[in-house]
Write a protein that holds these residues in place. Sequence first.
Motif, PDB file in Angstrom:
ATOM      1  N   TYR A   4     -27.588   0.834  26.038  1.00  9.32           N
ATOM      2  CA  TYR A   4     -26.791  -0.091  26.486  1.00  9.32           C
ATOM      3  C   TYR A   4     -26.423   0.313  27.792  1.00  9.32           C
ATOM      4  O   TYR A   4     -25.753   1.357  28.395  1.00  9.32           O
ATOM      5  CB  TYR A   4     -25.514  -0.153  25.843  1.00  9.32           C
ATOM      6  N   LEU A   5     -26.868  -0.658  29.051  1.00  4.85           N
ATOM      7  CA  LEU A   5     -26.781  -0.214  30.515  1.00  4.85           C
ATOM      8  C   LEU A   5     -27.127   1.065  30.826  1.00  4.85           C
ATOM      9  O   LEU A   5     -26.498   1.668  31.742  1.00  4.85           O
ATOM     10  CB  LEU A   5     -25.043  -0.412  30.670  1.00  4.85           C
ATOM     11  N   GLY A   6     -28.352   1.115  30.417  1.00  4.29           N
ATOM     12  CA  GLY A   6     -28.794   2.586  30.828  1.00  4.29           C
ATOM     13  C   GLY A   6     -28.424   3.765  30.098  1.00  4.29           C
ATOM     14  O   GLY A   6     -29.300   4.619  30.197  1.00  4.29           O
ATOM     15  N   PHE A   7     -27.698   3.650  28.970  1.00  6.52           N
ATOM     16  CA  PHE A   7     -27.446   4.670  28.321  1.00  6.52           C
ATOM     17  C   PHE A   7     -28.081   4.741  26.949  1.00  6.52           C
ATOM     18  O   PHE A   7     -28.346   3.676  26.648  1.00  6.52           O
ATOM     19  CB  PHE A   7     -25.702   4.687  27.984  1.00  6.52           C
ATOM     20  N   PRO A   8     -28.384   5.797  26.451  1.00  7.15           N
ATOM     21  CA  PRO A   8     -29.447   5.945  25.558  1.00  7.15           C
ATOM     22  C   PRO A   8     -29.052   5.237  24.242  1.00  7.15           C
ATOM     23  O   PRO A   8     -29.898   4.869  23.259  1.00  7.15           O
ATOM     24  CB  PRO A   8     -29.876   7.230  25.167  1.00  7.15           C
ATOM     25  N   GLY A   9     -27.739   5.315  23.663  1.00  4.39           N
ATOM     26  CA  GLY A   9     -27.237   4.912  22.492  1.00  4.39           C
ATOM     27  C   GLY A   9     -25.916   4.422  22.539  1.00  4.39           C
ATOM     28  O   GLY A   9     -25.343   4.486  23.373  1.00  4.39           O
ATOM     29  N   SER A  10     -25.496   3.387  21.620  1.00  8.25           N
ATOM     30  CA  SER A  10     -24.332   2.502  21.535  1.00  8.25           C
ATOM     31  C   SER A  10     -23.948   2.417  20.146  1.00  8.25           C
ATOM     32  O   SER A  10     -24.305   2.531  19.241  1.00  8.25           O
ATOM     33  CB  SER A  10     -24.589   1.303  22.300  1.00  8.25           C
ATOM     34  N   HIS A  11     -22.385   2.154  20.219  1.00  9.46           N
ATOM     35  CA  HIS A  11     -21.864   1.827  18.907  1.00  9.46           C
ATOM     36  C   HIS A  11     -21.074   0.453  19.264  1.00  9.46           C
ATOM     37  O   HIS A  11     -19.944   0.657  20.036  1.00  9.46           O
ATOM     38  CB  HIS A  11     -21.054   2.813  18.379  1.00  9.46           C
ATOM     39  N   ASP A  12     -21.352  -0.746  18.539  1.00 11.60           N
ATOM     40  CA  ASP A  12     -20.436  -2.087  18.843  1.00 11.60           C
ATOM     41  C   ASP A  12     -19.403  -1.945  17.837  1.00 11.60           C
ATOM     42  O   ASP A  12     -19.693  -2.145  16.699  1.00 11.60           O
ATOM     43  CB  ASP A  12     -21.278  -3.189  18.713  1.00 11.60           C
ATOM     44  N   VAL A  13     -18.144  -1.564  18.467  1.00 10.81           N
ATOM     45  CA  VAL A  13     -16.926  -1.372  17.333  1.00 10.81           C
ATOM     46  C   VAL A  13     -16.665  -2.543  16.585  1.00 10.81           C
ATOM     47  O   VAL A  13     -16.523  -2.051  15.387  1.00 10.81           O
ATOM     48  CB  VAL A  13     -15.691  -1.069  18.174  1.00 10.81           C
ATOM     49  N   TYR A  14     -16.570  -3.634  16.975  1.00 10.49           N
ATOM     50  CA  TYR A  14     -16.179  -4.990  16.302  1.00 10.49           C
ATOM     51  C   TYR A  14     -17.385  -5.812  15.893  1.00 10.49           C
ATOM     52  O   TYR A  14     -17.067  -6.736  15.295  1.00 10.49           O
ATOM     53  CB  TYR A  14     -15.094  -5.704  17.138  1.00 10.49           C
ATOM     54  N   GLY A  15     -18.539  -5.438  16.564  1.00 13.25           N
ATOM     55  CA  GLY A  15     -19.636  -6.335  16.329  1.00 13.25           C
ATOM     56  C   GLY A  15     -19.756  -7.651  17.026  1.00 13.25           C
ATOM     57  O   GLY A  15     -20.629  -8.357  16.706  1.00 13.25           O
ATOM     58  N   ASP A  16     -18.837  -7.744  18.016  1.00 13.95           N
ATOM     59  CA  ASP A  16     -18.814  -8.848  18.676  1.00 13.95           C
ATOM     60  C   ASP A  16     -19.242  -8.429  20.487  1.00 13.95           C
ATOM     61  O   ASP A  16     -19.015  -9.458  21.274  1.00 13.95           O
ATOM     62  CB  ASP A  16     -17.545  -9.790  18.907  1.00 13.95           C
ATOM     63  N   GLY A  17     -19.288  -7.500  20.750  1.00 15.32           N
ATOM     64  CA  GLY A  17     -19.928  -6.866  22.128  1.00 15.32           C
ATOM     65  C   GLY A  17     -18.685  -6.672  22.969  1.00 15.32           C
ATOM     66  O   GLY A  17     -18.783  -6.398  24.303  1.00 15.32           O
ATOM     67  N   SER A  18     -17.299  -6.757  22.101  1.00 17.04           N
ATOM     68  CA  SER A  18     -16.172  -6.686  23.110  1.00 17.04           C
ATOM     69  C   SER A  18     -15.835  -5.193  23.396  1.00 17.04           C
ATOM     70  O   SER A  18     -15.311  -4.730  24.381  1.00 17.04           O
ATOM     71  CB  SER A  18     -14.804  -7.206  22.403  1.00 17.04           C
ATOM     72  N   VAL A  19     -15.902  -4.503  22.434  1.00 16.45           N
ATOM     73  CA  VAL A  19     -15.667  -2.864  22.836  1.00 16.45           C
ATOM     74  C   VAL A  19     -16.918  -2.132  22.215  1.00 16.45           C
ATOM     75  O   VAL A  19     -17.257  -2.157  21.073  1.00 16.45           O
ATOM     76  CB  VAL A  19     -14.679  -2.337  21.886  1.00 16.45           C
ATOM     77  N   VAL A  20     -17.753  -1.568  23.198  1.00 14.41           N
ATOM     78  CA  VAL A  20     -18.695  -0.645  22.919  1.00 14.41           C
ATOM     79  C   VAL A  20     -18.906   0.621  23.513  1.00 14.41           C
ATOM     80  O   VAL A  20     -18.398   0.871  24.754  1.00 14.41           O
ATOM     81  CB  VAL A  20     -20.184  -1.346  23.591  1.00 14.41           C
ATOM     82  N   ILE A  21     -18.925   1.648  22.553  1.00 10.73           N
ATOM     83  CA  ILE A  21     -19.007   2.959  23.025  1.00 10.73           C
ATOM     84  C   ILE A  21     -20.375   3.528  23.244  1.00 10.73           C
ATOM     85  O   ILE A  21     -21.260   3.190  22.453  1.00 10.73           O
ATOM     86  CB  ILE A  21     -18.423   4.035  21.627  1.00 10.73           C
ATOM     87  N   VAL A  22     -20.578   4.186  24.392  1.00  9.40           N
ATOM     88  CA  VAL A  22     -21.984   4.731  24.543  1.00  9.40           C
ATOM     89  C   VAL A  22     -22.008   6.496  24.522  1.00  9.40           C
ATOM     90  O   VAL A  22     -20.986   6.747  25.150  1.00  9.40           O
ATOM     91  CB  VAL A  22     -22.622   4.215  25.753  1.00  9.40           C
TER      92      VAL A  22
END
Length: 309
Positions: A196-214
Amino acid sequence: MIYVWTGLALVGIAATLITFRSFRPAPLPAPAQWTDPLPTASPPADLAIYQLPTGTYENRALFAYRGGAFRDVRKFAATAVLVRHPAGDLLIDAGFGADVEAHIATLPSYRRTPHELGATIRDQLRSTNYDMTSLRGVIITHAHWDHVSGLAELDVPIWMNEAESRYVERAKDAAVFRDVASRREIHHYTFDGPPYLGFPGSHDVYGDGSVVIVEAGGHTDGSVVVFVSLPDGRRFAFIGDLTWQLEGVTLRAERPRMLQILADVRPARVRDSLLQIIALTDRMHVVPAHDIHAYDPIPRWTSSNRRHL
């Protein structure tokens, strides 16, 4: 003996010079700005974010970033961010809690700088009749005391990844977290999403892309950046302690070497993540956790915000 003393003296002088030079301005090379499309996000129309300041502590710009002035004494923020979402609200970090004086007392004396206390997250939410059952948990950017002190009064799960769990088991700087977390549920999440945006891994909290932890380990083993996309198209990057002040981004200024050694588990990893954030500055608003002015575009939580979602 004279030769040994002379050798040690030369080593000491060299170390002093290297340390002094590490405080001088030395901008990182400018990364190419991110030009690819931003990841798709479909935040609900009533998603919103609010800042909840809980206090400040003093530090000198000299120690915050290379090129900072000794006479520039700043108030470092201890601020949480409330994300309001129809699927349940989340906090990003928890600021100072009611027991913050005891938490500060656990620090080495040289780190106990003057501080000012504000209302805790719990008190701010209660004063507005916020429905605490709406709060799903607290995402911590990392487990240092000034990000987790307020967890003690919040009876909600703490969101943390596996690498940060390993860090808190061994790190002296996680003693406050271990104390407050002993009475709280830990919600373990994984980086189950794509880069996600150059970071190796991500977690989409709500499944709608509104809050993503990398994943952005380096300051601690499992430190993270939290990206938030608002319905009006604005995007925010809550970067924790990748840098302590906005100059880390605007001037491409790392922490002085001595502070890197004291503060960061893997300074090179912090540098890589900071450069990735710098590459995104034309596309979103970046919020270092301790820069008061970085929160300016985010409204404060007040009683007028307590609508039911």
